[in-house]
Design a protein around this motif. Structure first.
Motif, mmCIF file in Angstrom:
data_model
loop_
_atom_site.group_PDB
_atom_site.id
_atom_site.type_symbol
_atom_site.label_atom_id
_atom_site.label_comp_id
_atom_site.label_asym_id
_atom_site.label_seq_id
_atom_site.Cartn_x
_atom_site.Cartn_y
_atom_site.Cartn_z
ATOM 1 N N ASP A 1 0.847 -1.107 0.017
ATOM 2 C CA ASP A 1 0.083 -0.025 0.044
ATOM 3 C C ASP A 1 0.853 1.192 -0.131
ATOM 4 O O ASP A 1 0.268 2.435 0.071
ATOM 5 N N ARG A 2 2.154 0.995 -0.085
ATOM 6 C CA ARG A 2 3.135 2.358 -0.218
ATOM 7 C C ARG A 2 4.423 1.795 -0.307
ATOM 8 O O ARG A 2 4.883 0.780 -0.463
ATOM 9 N N LYS B 1 6.009 6.132 -12.634
ATOM 10 C CA LYS B 1 5.274 6.708 -13.514
ATOM 11 C C LYS B 1 3.744 5.953 -12.998
ATOM 12 O O LYS B 1 3.596 4.810 -13.311
ATOM 13 N N GLY B 2 2.831 6.832 -12.735
ATOM 14 C CA GLY B 2 1.563 6.176 -12.434
ATOM 15 C C GLY B 2 1.552 5.551 -11.060
ATOM 16 O O GLY B 2 0.609 4.549 -11.085
ATOM 17 N N LEU B 3 2.272 5.780 -10.185
ATOM 18 C CA LEU B 3 2.540 4.804 -8.982
ATOM 19 C C LEU B 3 0.976 4.725 -8.283
ATOM 20 O O LEU B 3 0.358 5.862 -7.967
ATOM 21 N N PHE C 1 0.078 4.190 -5.279
ATOM 22 C CA PHE C 1 -0.028 4.026 -3.989
ATOM 23 C C PHE C 1 1.112 5.079 -3.526
ATOM 24 O O PHE C 1 2.016 5.806 -4.332
ATOM 25 N N PRO C 2 1.074 5.597 -2.189
ATOM 26 C CA PRO C 2 1.927 6.813 -1.745
ATOM 27 C C PRO C 2 3.358 6.322 -1.773
ATOM 28 O O PRO C 2 3.761 5.202 -1.661
ATOM 29 N N TYR C 3 4.020 7.416 -1.713
ATOM 30 C CA TYR C 3 5.502 7.165 -1.884
ATOM 31 C C TYR C 3 6.020 7.941 -0.638
ATOM 32 O O TYR C 3 5.789 9.212 -0.278
ATOM 33 N N VAL C 4 6.732 6.818 0.331
ATOM 34 C CA VAL C 4 7.231 7.378 1.696
ATOM 35 C C VAL C 4 8.682 7.758 1.372
ATOM 36 O O VAL C 4 9.744 6.986 1.007
ATOM 37 N N GLN C 5 9.234 9.203 1.392
ATOM 38 C CA GLN C 5 10.532 9.606 1.005
ATOM 39 C C GLN C 5 11.333 9.672 2.199
ATOM 40 O O GLN C 5 10.803 10.098 3.312
ATOM 41 N N GLY D 1 3.073 -6.899 9.464
ATOM 42 C CA GLY D 1 3.014 -8.394 8.967
ATOM 43 C C GLY D 1 2.912 -8.566 7.732
ATOM 44 O O GLY D 1 2.779 -9.826 7.249
ATOM 45 N N ARG D 2 3.222 -7.501 6.685
ATOM 46 C CA ARG D 2 3.144 -7.684 5.511
ATOM 47 C C ARG D 2 4.289 -7.448 5.128
ATOM 48 O O ARG D 2 5.322 -6.720 5.561
ATOM 49 N N ALA D 3 4.789 -7.776 3.694
ATOM 50 C CA ALA D 3 5.850 -7.309 2.960
ATOM 51 C C ALA D 3 5.992 -5.743 2.830
ATOM 52 O O ALA D 3 5.089 -5.226 2.170
ATOM 53 N N ALA D 4 7.007 -5.176 3.170
ATOM 54 C CA ALA D 4 7.193 -3.672 2.721
ATOM 55 C C ALA D 4 8.066 -3.628 1.619
ATOM 56 O O ALA D 4 8.878 -4.487 1.284
#
Length: 522
Positions: free
Chosen positions: A27-28, A42-44, A46-50, A69-72
């Motif tokens: 989800d990010r 391009k066209g991502l 979900f959010p991008y955490v900088q 508990g999910r893959a990052a």
């Protein structure tokens, strides 16, 4: 939301990759963008955490993966960005954090000419601290490589993986591969569990030694049930990087040291020892003599084959430690061991000491607050004065490296709604201080608490083990964390007097968004 793509659909590598990410619940994306990654963005969907620095990026992703508990998903910039991230990639490996790392590579057409920003041996660079690496031979193989990466990252023992992707692959045509549905947990063999049950039920004074693998498997309640069913005392394994058992429970005995002789002395009263979700054992210094007390029976339950391979005797059972302990609780007879009573720790004197500060954090923290720790000097006082009492309530670094705690706290905060309290040493905080920018940018609910003793005090304290009276390069006087935080938009206060402490902690814990406290401790 990325639309589902049926297997066999003609598409582009980018759109197929986005469908793979959606399938695995991404989800990010955590990253710090570079030129060889631009087409990926391009066209991502979900959010991008900088993160401003790749070490921060990896630390945030590690905290997010372990708390959710999910893959990052991480994106790094070619070889240079991967190099910046390697310290926290090593920590993610030791933490068993399921992190899928993608890294940009130069265009395939110019790879033979040693181009600028070229990663000559991209898949070798992060080894051996990843479970798997790949640079697909063809652009159309990228989605399949990503599917495999997620599956491997999430299969216990979990850990980071690495995929190098040339910059010109993203717009290439491909066929959407089939997406698997995997169940990755492996139950222990019933015959092995029967051996463990016999060991515990036949003991006069059994002990459970619980480690990070149990927490990663969600074994908090199973551990309580097993301890109560067996009458066992519960010890935290040396350098456990997660919460393993409620530290206010009558069966909780304490924390095992990473010194062989001291650990053996602590376990001396026990005639049966079951280690779950940890190696036997993690050491910090050289030692002599047996690994556990003479006359005590030893057993191991772990989903990590390496724990079994390194077992120095006793019984080893491979399998999920959470379901294994839950099953043991069902098949054990009624408890017959000694009556346990909670540990008794005297309250510290009011002073600007680590012990008193941590006791006040324990008293004033929100009920469901999560502790993220990277303050090696204060680990002993934290064990005594800041008990962890709920599942998901504690994260620290299993590798011993610095620079993980500050960004990991941000990742944990992004994964769950409760207040995160990041307890950091001043030296630790400086490894990744630019992570405060991401904390502010993402609006995270993190209280950064700096235990500022103006030194690498853990190192000077350990120097005596090697006969040193003085260690150069350990003086950290002159740092102003209030200004460092305010420069990145994070409200901050300095506390130098014990009378100011409670008000400052209450201010930080009640704030909407991140704050920082620079606590000047002795």
């Amino acid at each position: 939301m990325t639309p589902a793509l049926p297997a066999g659909t003609a598409t582009t590598v980018r759109d197929a990759a986005f469908a793979v990410f959606a399938h695995w619940g991404v989800d990010r994306m955590f990253g710090n963008p570079g030129s060889t990654e631009l087409p990926m963005l391009k066209g991502l969907p979900f959010p991008y955490v900088q993160g401003l620095n790749e070490a921060v990026v990896l630390g945030m992703a590690d905290g997010y993966a372990r708390a959710s508990g999910r893959a990052a998903l991480v994106n790094l910039h070619s070889a240079a960005g991967t190099g910046h991230a390697l310290g926290n990639l090593f920590t993610a490996w030791k933490n068993n954090a399921p992190v899928v790392v993608t890294a940009g590579q130069q265009a395939r057409s110019i790879l033979p000419f040693d181009p600028f920003l070229f990663a000559e041996r991209a898949t070798e660079f992060p080894r051996p601290y990843v479970k798997w690496t790949a640079e697909p031979a063809r652009a159309e193989d990228v989605p399949l490589a990503l599917i495999r990466a997620f599956a491997i990252a999430l299969t216990p023992p979990m850990g980071p993986v690495f995929v190098s992707i040339p910059v010109d692959d993203w717009d290439r045509p491909c066929t959407m591969p089939a997406l698997p549905s995997l169940t990755t947990r492996t139950a222990a063999d019933p015959a092995g569990l029967a051996q463990l049950a016999a060991l515990l039920s036949g003991a006069r004074n059994p002990a459970l030694v619980l480690g990070t693998g149990l927490a990663n498997a969600g074994g908090w309640n199973a551990a309580i049930a097993c301890a109560e069913a067996s009458g066992a005392a519960v010890w935290a394994a040396p350098y456990a990087a997660r919460e393993v058992f409620p530290e206010d429970h009558p069966h909780f005995a304490g924390f095992l040291p990473a010194w062989r002789e001291r650990l053996r002395d602590a376990l001396q009263p026990h005639d049966a020892i079951l280690v779950a979700g940890a190696p036997v054992f993690t050491w910090h210094v050289e030692g002599t003599g047996p690994f556990w007390p003479d006359g005590a029976a030893l057993a191991l339950l772990s989903d990590d084959p390496q724990h079994g391979a390194a077992l120095p005797g006793g019984i080893g059972v491979l399998g999920d430690p959470a379901s294994g302990l839950a099953e043991l609780a069902k098949i054990l007879p009624q408890p017959h061991g000694p009556v346990r009573s909670p540990r008794q720790i005297a309250a510290p004197e009011p002073a600007m000491s680590a012990a008193h500060v941590l006791s006040r954090i324990a008293a004033l923290r929100p009920a469901e607050a999560v502790i993220v720790e990277e303050a090696p000097t204060a680990r002993g006082p934290m064990h005594d004065h800041l008990p962890i009492t709920h599942a998901g309530g504690f994260y620290t670094c299993a590798s011993g490296g610095l620079g993980h705690g500050l960004p990991a706290a941000i990742g944990v905060a992004l994964a769950q709604p409760d207040r995160v309290i990041a307890i950091l040493g001043d030296g630790s905080a400086m490894y990744a201080i630019q992570g405060l920018y991401a904390a502010r940018d993402e609006g995270t609910q993190v209280s950064f608490v700096i235990l500022n003793n103006r030194a690498y005090a853990a190192l000077t304290g350990f120097a005596g083990e090697f006969g040193l009276n003085h260690v150069p390069g350990c003086d950290l006087g002159g740092l102003d964390f209030v200004q460092l935080a305010q420069a990145q938009g994070v409200p901050a206060r300095r506390v130098e007097q014990v009378g100011q402490l409670d008000e400052a902690l209450c201010w930080s814990f009640a704030a909407d968004g991140p704050t920082l406290l620079d606590l000047r401790i002795a």
